[in-house]
Design a protein around this motif. Structure first.
Motif, PDB file in Angstrom:
ATOM      1  N   PRO A 127      -1.027  39.516  32.782  1.00 15.12           N
ATOM      2  CA  PRO A 127      -2.027  38.999  33.284  1.00 15.12           C
ATOM      3  C   PRO A 127      -1.433  38.378  34.774  1.00 15.12           C
ATOM      4  O   PRO A 127      -0.242  38.290  34.783  1.00 15.12           O
ATOM      5  CB  PRO A 127      -2.474  37.756  32.669  1.00 15.12           C
ATOM      6  N   SER A 147      -3.872  34.129  36.298  1.00 18.23           N
ATOM      7  CA  SER A 147      -4.278  33.801  35.023  1.00 18.23           C
ATOM      8  C   SER A 147      -3.290  33.043  34.325  1.00 18.23           C
ATOM      9  O   SER A 147      -3.400  32.164  33.345  1.00 18.23           O
ATOM     10  CB  SER A 147      -4.258  35.244  34.437  1.00 18.23           C
ATOM     11  N   TRP A 148      -1.723  33.137  34.419  1.00 19.22           N
ATOM     12  CA  TRP A 148      -0.944  32.468  33.880  1.00 19.22           C
ATOM     13  C   TRP A 148      -1.388  30.855  34.197  1.00 19.22           C
ATOM     14  O   TRP A 148      -1.348  29.908  33.284  1.00 19.22           O
ATOM     15  CB  TRP A 148       0.578  32.411  34.271  1.00 19.22           C
ATOM     16  N   GLU A 196      -4.433  35.755  44.199  1.00 19.26           N
ATOM     17  CA  GLU A 196      -3.990  36.191  42.705  1.00 19.26           C
ATOM     18  C   GLU A 196      -2.654  36.303  42.479  1.00 19.26           C
ATOM     19  O   GLU A 196      -2.306  36.207  41.236  1.00 19.26           O
ATOM     20  CB  GLU A 196      -4.628  37.939  42.767  1.00 19.26           C
ATOM     21  N   ALA A 240      -3.741  36.551  28.079  1.00 16.11           N
ATOM     22  CA  ALA A 240      -4.901  37.169  28.473  1.00 16.11           C
ATOM     23  C   ALA A 240      -6.245  36.096  27.820  1.00 16.11           C
ATOM     24  O   ALA A 240      -6.948  35.647  28.430  1.00 16.11           O
ATOM     25  CB  ALA A 240      -5.078  38.466  28.498  1.00 16.11           C
ATOM     26  N   SER A 262      -6.290  32.480  29.079  1.00 13.21           N
ATOM     27  CA  SER A 262      -6.427  32.317  30.515  1.00 13.21           C
ATOM     28  C   SER A 262      -8.109  32.566  30.647  1.00 13.21           C
ATOM     29  O   SER A 262      -8.499  32.097  31.947  1.00 13.21           O
ATOM     30  CB  SER A 262      -5.620  33.411  31.283  1.00 13.21           C
ATOM     31  N   VAL A 263      -8.903  33.080  29.806  1.00 14.39           N
ATOM     32  CA  VAL A 263     -10.240  33.136  30.253  1.00 14.39           C
ATOM     33  C   VAL A 263     -10.912  31.919  30.270  1.00 14.39           C
ATOM     34  O   VAL A 263     -10.708  30.959  29.366  1.00 14.39           O
ATOM     35  CB  VAL A 263     -11.036  34.239  29.033  1.00 14.39           C
ATOM     36  N   ALA A 316     -12.306  35.394  34.709  1.00 14.06           N
ATOM     37  CA  ALA A 316     -11.092  35.890  34.449  1.00 14.06           C
ATOM     38  C   ALA A 316     -10.368  36.437  35.579  1.00 14.06           C
ATOM     39  O   ALA A 316     -10.816  37.048  36.448  1.00 14.06           O
ATOM     40  CB  ALA A 316     -11.011  37.269  33.249  1.00 14.06           C
ATOM     41  N   PHE A 317      -8.973  35.913  35.668  1.00 13.08           N
ATOM     42  CA  PHE A 317      -8.396  36.005  36.987  1.00 13.08           C
ATOM     43  C   PHE A 317      -7.400  37.588  36.506  1.00 13.08           C
ATOM     44  O   PHE A 317      -6.204  36.996  36.404  1.00 13.08           O
ATOM     45  CB  PHE A 317      -7.669  34.904  37.396  1.00 13.08           C
ATOM     46  N   PRO A 351      -6.780  39.735  34.348  1.00  9.10           N
ATOM     47  CA  PRO A 351      -5.942  39.199  32.986  1.00  9.10           C
ATOM     48  C   PRO A 351      -5.122  40.506  32.279  1.00  9.10           C
ATOM     49  O   PRO A 351      -4.633  40.450  31.345  1.00  9.10           O
ATOM     50  CB  PRO A 351      -7.127  38.988  31.904  1.00  9.10           C
ATOM     51  N   GLY A 382      -6.560  42.771  28.910  1.00  7.39           N
ATOM     52  CA  GLY A 382      -7.791  41.966  29.623  1.00  7.39           C
ATOM     53  C   GLY A 382      -9.211  42.180  29.001  1.00  7.39           C
ATOM     54  O   GLY A 382     -10.037  41.348  28.439  1.00  7.39           O
ATOM     55  N   GLY A 413      -9.003  28.650  28.541  1.00 11.21           N
ATOM     56  CA  GLY A 413      -8.707  28.726  29.874  1.00 11.21           C
ATOM     57  C   GLY A 413      -9.275  27.710  30.710  1.00 11.21           C
ATOM     58  O   GLY A 413     -10.448  26.963  30.588  1.00 11.21           O
TER      59      GLY A 413
END
Length: 770
Positions: free
Chosen positions: A126, A130-131, A176, A390, A393-394, A563-564, A566, A570, A586
């Motif tokens: 990701p 996302s982290w 990002e 992933a 992080s959602v 979601a960034f 992922p 992902g 997340g």
């Protein structure tokens, strides 16, 4: 000490470096400050700014290595190569350097590693944003260790990551790549990444030092106009933490000028703050062609040679990715007495110390024995890590009960330009989006399931009607009718919108892909409006590299999911969150705006930075605040207690709270501690993150979370630009986001104003007792 003492492994790396330095000619010294990028003119399109322009003026790798070489640039990350091909190429290049130079000193090989080792076929994790959404430093450290182990196994010594720029304006294309808009969160996760990478023997490079993310208008490379207080309290702390707590051994300068002074020529920043105040002893490497930019872009130098002199004096030790300014001309300047050889020596010593620590000065070092051509760069363990990160992080932004999707759901319309595009999950520095566009005949090199593929596997009993509706960024609405028809006939519509990452305008997110406002790219907002008008419940899934304004859709969507970018897993992570097999946990590392204009704003605002009724007609209150994220279970906070109501300005206080899972499913809560300095000599944020803990709880179970907060954590840059701890009342707030804080208390800082420095307490330790 003899000349051959540089081979003596019983000596400290600094001693070995000094011994080697004493044996070097001026040309051999300067060669250690340069680099070569063999193959950088291959293919079409750029993976670094103005690469095509500078590639035409660079010398061959052979000529660069005539007296030795400091760095080899992206041997694996330039043209697509297999592990066997890449290791063979690296061995050949190192062998040429060793065999054809007097002192036989190999180069440091560096690569990009922002979302994994950026080479063909390697796992794509990701994006850093996302982290940050995962709020899980331990998992980030494990990911970085996996990346570092693979890089070191194939002969790579240095990775150009992590990015510690704090988001100041979400329109910036490189959002990002960041770890969000809070300096403490960025510092904690950046430090974890450094520990993981360097724990495997690969040097981590902090970037971009400093101020890059605060450019005017959020334009890439644009000037930065911030005051010294914002620089010291918001921009610099993540770098300071990753250096002191993580031990990072390299720093990369920012491209920008800060109040008119380019970072690559700013001795007060590179030598004053970084080395003088913080005691940094590693190397400062230039961002790609940043030294040459002093002449061509910033126009503070007349020639490339002048640019080299400026950068060397300021504290840039190594010119990357090629040697345009630290070459023969610099040697002539030294011989003419225009540049002190001591300046050259100080940088060479730093480079040689690293080479000694890496084993490159050992007598028995050989390129053939330092590589493994059989490494699997996308092994099951990598995919498992990518999947874990992933999933964590959602972010579930809102939900009226539509999620998780009911097991009995039989017909789903999967609509949107990101619904069946696997590349939408990958960041701009992932190899498939970063380099492979230059090689359109090649496949991706690894398996990246799209959301459509993943949902089919997750929900085999449901009919999935997949319709793109539109593209990510053009204005073609011809697919709307088919998308609306599919949604109208379905039990639920999952609308997947967002970004396609790229480079320099080739994407909607990524380096050089800045946004004029925070509307979804292209006509995606219009597509959502059309789908929401059907009356079918619509679950909106945003897969993006920045937050987009969702205020126009929030009240009508059945659920909103963020979601960034992922990574390669992902699609699978999102599918299990939608089905309910994975519990969403997340949290937002950047706030989600209500309206597309009114930027820039982050949650780190002073009192007049928020809604000012009667003063301004613009309300910057976000749709969803920093730290926000829902779950399929519920949590309650209770029994906040402080160990003291008054502490001295050099003391500490324990802040404890109980969090309880009040739902019927196991889940993970991110407990967040915020501070409010009620009155200070300068304006302060009304709320700022001071600590956090991710807590996993079974239904009905509770945990006691205790933060140990030192008074240093309340410090700020005062009127005279000294960092101080000031007596006064501090409000304590604990909860699940920057705006949802059910537990509050306060304590008084007592005693004199106290100045603090680089040795101050930078972190807030936390314990969890179940």
């Amino acid at each position: 000490m003899t000349e051959q003492d540089w081979h003596d492994t019983s000596l400290e790396p600094g001693q070995r470096a000094a011994a080697l330095l004493s044996a070097m000619t001026l040309e051999e010294k300067i060669a250690q400050l340069g680099s070569a990028w063999p193959g950088n003119d291959a293919g079409g399109g750029n993976v670094a700014p103005m690469q095509d322009v500078f590639a035409r003026g660079s010398a061959t790798a052979d000529r660069r290595g005539a007296h030795g070489l400091g760095h080899l640039t992206r041997v694996f990350g330039t043209a697509p190569v297999t592990v066997a091909e890449g290791t063979a190429r690296l061995v050949r290049l190192q062998r040429e350097i060793v065999d054809h130079t007097r002192l036989r000193v190999p180069a440091i090989a560096h690569e990009e590693c922002l979302t994994g080792f950026t080479t063909y076929g390697a796992a794509v994790y990701p994006s850093p944003l996302s982290w940050a959404a995962a709020f899980d430093p331990g998992l980030v450290e494990r990911m970085a260790a996996a990346i570092g182990a693979d890089m070191r196994a194939v002969g790579v010594h240095q990775g150009l990551s992590p990015v510690l720029d704090v988001v100041r304006d979400a329109r910036w294309g490189r959002v990002e790549e960041t770890l969000g808009e809070d300096p403490y969160l960025a510092g904690m996760l950046g430090t974890a990444y450094v520990r993981g990478l360097q724990g495997e023997g690969v040097i981590a490079t902090l970037k971009h030092f400093a101020g890059y993310s605060a450019s005017r208008g959020a334009r890439n490379h644009a000037p930065v106009a911030i005051g010294p207080r914002e620089l010291r309290d918001v921009i610099l702390p993540p770098f300071e933490m990753a250096l002191r707590e993580g031990g990072a051994d390299s720093v990369m300068n920012a491209y920008v000028d800060l109040d008119g002074v380019p970072a690559a020529a700013d001795a007060s920043l590179l030598d004053g703050v970084l080395r003088g105040e913080w005691g940094f002893e590693g190397t400062v490497v230039s961002d790609y062609w940043a030294v040459a930019f002093l002449a061509t872009q910033h126009r503070v130098a007349a020639t490339a040679e002048d640019a080299g002199v400026l950068a060397l004096r300021a504290g840039i030790d190594v010119e990357l990715p090629d040697t345009l300014c630290y070459g023969d001309g610099l040697a002539e300047r030294v011989r003419r007495g225009e540049v002190s050889e001591a300046l050259v020596d100080r940088s060479v010593l730093r480079v040689l110390r690293q080479k000694a620590a890496l084993g490159l000065l050992d007598a028995d070092w050989a390129p053939e024995s330092t590589v493994d051509s059989t490494v699997d760069l996308d092994a099951p363990r990598h995919r498992a890590l990518a999947r874990d990160l992933a999933e964590r992080s959602v972010v579930l932004l809102s939900n009226d009960g539509a999620l998780p999707l009911p097991p009995a759901t039989r017909r789903i319309a999967l609509v949107g330009p990101c619904a069946d595009d696997p590349l939408t999950f990958l960041g701009c520095y992932s190899y498939p989006n970063h380099v492979l566009p230059r090689y359109p005949d090649l496949d991706r090199g690894l398996d990246v399931p799209s959301l459509a593929e993943a949902l089919r596997a997750e929900l085999p009993g449901a009919r999935l009607d997949v319709v793109p509706g539109c593209e990510v960024r053009d204005d073609d609405r011809s697919g709307f009718a088919e998308a609306v028809a599919a949604a109208s006939e379905a039990e639920v519509c999952v609308a997947v919108v967002g970004d396609r990452a790229g480079m320099f305008g080739e994407g909607t997110s990524g380096e050089g892909c800045d946004a004029p406002d925070l509307r979804l790219p292209g006509v995606q907002d219009e597509l959502l409006s059309a789908l929401l008008a059907t009356g079918t419940p619509v679950v909106v899934v945003v897969v993006s590299g920045r937050p987009y304004a969702l205020g126009a859709h929030a009240g009508r969507a059945a659920a909103l999911v963020q979601a960034f970018l992922p990574g390669e897993e992902g699609g699978s992570a999102l599918a299990t969150v939608l089905s309910g097999r994975t519990m969403p946990s997340g949290r937002l590392p950047v706030q989600v705006p209500r309206d597309p204009g009114g930027q820039p704003t982050t949650y780190l605002r002073p009192p007049l930075g928020g809604d000012s009724e009667g003063i301004s007609n613009l309300d910057p209150t976000p749709l969803f605040p920093f730290g926000h994220g829902l779950s399929y279970t519920t949590f309650a906070y209770e029994d906040l207690a402080l160990s003291a109501e008054r502490i001295p300005t050099d003391g500490s206080v324990e802040i404890a709270v109980t969090v309880r899972n009040t739902g019927d499913r196991a889940g993970s809560e991110v407990v967040q501690l915020y501070l409010d300095d009620v009155q200070a000599q300068v304006t302060r944020p009304v709320r700022q993150l001071a600590g956090f803990a991710r807590v996993d709880l079974a239904p009905g179970r509770s945990a006691r979370v205790t933060f140990t907060l030192h008074a240093d954590r309340t410090s700020f840059t005062g009127l005279d630009l000294r960092r101080i701890v000031e007596p006064g009342r501090i409000e304590v707030e604990v909860g699940r986001s920057a705006e949802d804080l059910p537990c509050t208390a306060s304590f008084e800082l007592t005693g004199p104003v106290r100045e603090v420095g680089h040795d101050r307490v930078l972190t807030t330790p936390v314990t969890v007792e179940r």
